[in-house]
Design an enzyme around this catalytic site. Structure first.
Site, PDB file in Angstrom:
ATOM      1  CB  THR A  82      -5.367   9.311  12.302  1.00 28.46           C
ATOM      2  OG1 THR A  82      -5.643   9.623  11.141  1.00 28.46           O
ATOM      3  CG2 THR A  82      -4.070   9.371  13.055  1.00 28.46           C
ATOM      4  NE  ARG A  98      -3.766  13.847   2.657  1.00 32.22           N
ATOM      5  CZ  ARG A  98      -4.085  13.633   3.752  1.00 32.22           C
ATOM      6  NH1 ARG A  98      -3.878  12.429   4.327  1.00 32.22           N
ATOM      7  NH2 ARG A  98      -4.276  14.582   4.646  1.00 32.22           N
ATOM      8  N   GLY A 157      -0.469  12.679   4.516  1.00 35.02           N
ATOM      9  CA  GLY A 157      -0.828  13.707   5.269  1.00 35.02           C
ATOM     10  C   GLY A 157       0.228  14.081   6.410  1.00 35.02           C
ATOM     11  CG  ASP A 158      -1.077  15.115  10.511  1.00 35.66           C
ATOM     12  OD1 ASP A 158      -1.723  14.566   9.559  1.00 35.66           O
ATOM     13  OD2 ASP A 158      -1.160  15.182  11.641  1.00 35.66           O
ATOM     14  CB  THR A 168      -6.155  13.120  14.948  1.00 36.98           C
ATOM     15  OG1 THR A 168      -6.980  12.537  13.918  1.00 36.98           O
ATOM     16  CG2 THR A 168      -6.970  14.035  15.849  1.00 36.98           C
ATOM     17  N   GLY A 169      -6.598  14.755  12.198  1.00 38.49           N
ATOM     18  CA  GLY A 169      -7.518  15.630  11.521  1.00 38.49           C
ATOM     19  C   GLY A 169      -6.762  16.153  10.205  1.00 38.49           C
ATOM     20  N   GLY A 173      -4.416  16.823   7.762  1.00 42.30           N
ATOM     21  CA  GLY A 173      -2.816  16.779   7.930  1.00 42.30           C
ATOM     22  C   GLY A 173      -2.173  17.860   7.407  1.00 42.30           C
TER      23      GLY A 173
HETATM   24  C1  SD4 Z   1      -4.061  12.761   7.631  1.00 46.26           C
HETATM   25  N1  SD4 Z   1      -4.164  13.338   9.876  1.00 46.26           N
HETATM   26  O1  SD4 Z   1      -3.729  11.895   6.890  1.00 46.26           O
HETATM   27  C2  SD4 Z   1      -4.582  12.306   9.160  1.00 46.26           C
HETATM   28  C3  SD4 Z   1      -6.067  12.233   9.012  1.00 46.26           C
HETATM   29  C4  SD4 Z   1      -6.770  11.864  10.583  1.00 46.26           C
HETATM   30  O2  SD4 Z   1      -8.608  11.213  11.435  1.00 46.26           O
HETATM   31  O3  SD4 Z   1      -6.247  12.168  11.354  1.00 46.26           O
HETATM   32  N2  SD4 Z   1      -7.747  11.470  10.271  1.00 46.26           N
HETATM   33  O4  SD4 Z   1      -4.166  13.918   7.398  1.00 46.26           O
END
Ligand code: SD4
Length: 337
Positions: A197, A225, A227-228, A248-249, A251
Site C-alpha cells: 500500500t 476481500r 481492506g481499509d 497501512t497494515g 485493514g
Molecule cells: C489492506 N491496508 O488491504 C491494506 C494493506 C496494507 O501494506 O496496507 N499493506 O488491508
C-alpha cells in the site's frame, strides 16, 4: 506571552505543543508539505513535491505522487503486485480533497491507475464508491485502457510459492528500516519489505489539504476481500479545518476503529499528529488484546500547521516526509509493541 496565560495552557498539557514553532506569537505553518507511507514514499513524494513546489493543488500532488508507486511494476502497489488467492490482481484506492469531496474504487482489475479512476468517481459521478466490474466499466468509459490480465514475473513467482502451502494468514507488514536511503526497496523475502500500500497526505502552498491511498490489498487474500484502503474514514481521511491521515497494515483492524477519521478527530481535540496516531494505535491494541502482536497497523498524519507524525504497532514501519527541494527523508515510525 503572559505568564498566567502560559501556565493555563501548561495545565491543560498543551504548553509544549502550542509553543513549538511559534514565530512572534503566531504559528508559522510549514507548507507545502507531503508525507507518505513506507520507503516507496520517497519516490512518490518527489512527484508530489513537483506539483506542490510549483504552487499546484494538494489534490493533484497526492494523485500524481501515488501514481509513481502504482506504475512501478515490481512493487507492492498496482498491477505488478501480488494477486488474490485465485491468482488475480485486484486494486483498491481512494482520494479526498479539501472540500470533503471524495472518490473510491475497489476490487478493480486490469486498470493501471486506480487512484485516477477514484478521482473520476469523485469528479464525474454523484457517488463516492464504485466496485468490481462496475468500476472497471466506468474506468473504460472514461478512457482508461484495459491492461492485459498478466502477473508480473515477481508476483507469479510469489503466487506459485504461496500455492505450495496455500496458507491463508495475514502478514505483519514491515520493512528493513536500515535501508533508509533506498527509494526502491526489495521484497521482504530477500530481506527488505512485505507491504502492499501507499497512503499520502499533503498540504499545498494555499494551506489546503488532500489525501490518497492505493493498494493491491493483502497478497493472496480471499477473492473480493477489501481492506481499509478504499474506505473513506478508514484508510484515509481529510478535514481541511484540522488535518489529514492515512493508514497501512491490517485493514480489517483499521476499519474496526474508523482509523484515519479517528486520528483526524483526535487532532481536532488538540493532539499533535504523532500523539493522535499513537492514540489510534493504542485503541487497536486494546481491542485486539493478546492478538495485537500478530498484526501491524501504521498511521501517518499532518495538521494545518504542517506538523507531521506517525505511529505503528510493531517495529519496522517508516514513512517519507518532504517539505523542501532538499528535504525528502524517511522517518522511523515509533511503535508500541
Ligand atoms: C489492506 N491496508 O488491504 C491494506 C494493506 C496494507 O501494506 O496496507 N499493506 O488491508
Amino acid at each position: 506571552m503572559q505568564r498566567r496565560k502560559f501556565l493555563h495552557l501548561s495545565s491543560l498539557g498543551l504548553g509544549a505543543f502550542s509553543f513549538k514553532g511559534f514565530a512572534g506569537g503566531k504559528m508559522a505553518a510549514r507548507k507545502p508539505i507531503v508525507i507518505s507511507t513506507w520507503q516507496t514514499g520517497i519516490a512518490a513524494n518527489a512527484a508530489a513535491w513537483n506539483v506542490l513546489r510549483n504552487g499546484g493543488r494538494a489534490l493533484d500532488a497526492v494523485e500524481q505522487g501515488v501514481m509513481v508507486t502504482e506504475a512501478s511494476q515490481n512493487c507492492c502497489v498496482g498491477l505488478g503486485a501480488n494477486p488474490d488467492r485465485d491468482g488475480f490482481v485486484t486494486l483498491d484506492s481512494c482520494i479526498m480533497d479539501e472540500h470533503a469531496n471524495c472518490g473510491s474504487v475497489a476490487f478493480l482489475e486490469r486498470i493501471k491507475h486506480p487512484v485516477s479512476v477514484a478521482r473520476r468517481v469523485m469528479e464525474k459521478t454523484p457517488h463516492v464508491m464504485l466496485v468490481g466490474s462496475g468500476a472497471q466499466q466506468f474506468a473504460v468509459e472514461q478512457g482508461f485502457p484495459l491492461e492485459p490480465q498478466q502477473l508480473s514475473a515477481e508476483a507469479e513467482r510469489n503466487y506459485k510459492e504461496w500455492l505450495r502451502k496455500g496458507e491463508y494468514k495475514p502478514v505483519i507488514n514491515i520493512e528493513n528500516t536500515k535501508s533508509q536511503t533506498s527509494s526502491a526497496p526489495k521484497r521482504f523475502d530477500n530481506g527488505e519489505w512485505n507491504h502492499d500500500t501507499i497512503g499520502m497526505v499533503a498540504m499545498d502552498a494555499a494551506g489546503n489539504l488532500s489525501g490518497s491511498c492505493t493498494t493491491s490489498g493483502q497478497g493472496f487474500k480471499m477473492r473480493g476481500r477489501l481492506g481499509d484502503s478504499p474506505i473513506i474514514g478508514a484508510g484515509l481521511f481529510v478535514d481541511n479545518e484540522v488535518g489529514a491521515a492515512t493508514a497501512t497494515g491490517q485493514g480489517e483492524d483499521v476499519i474496526r476503529i474508523c482509523g484515519s477519521h479517528l486520528v483526524v478527530e483526535l487532532m481536532r481535540q488538540g493532539l499533535s499528529p504523532e500523539a493522535a496516531c499513537k492514540k489510534a494505535v493504542e485503541r487497536i491494541i486494546r481491542i485486539k488484546g493478546s492478538k495485537a502482536k500478530e498484526i501491524q497497523v501504521g498511521f501517518i498524519a499532518i495538521n494545518k500547521q504542517g506538523q507531521y507524525g506517525g505511529y505503528c504497532i510493531q517495529k519496522g514501519f517508516d514513512f517519507a516526509v518532504c517539505y523542501a527541494d532538499d528535504k525528502n527523508f524517511l522517518v522511523d515510525g515509533k511503535y508500541l509493541l
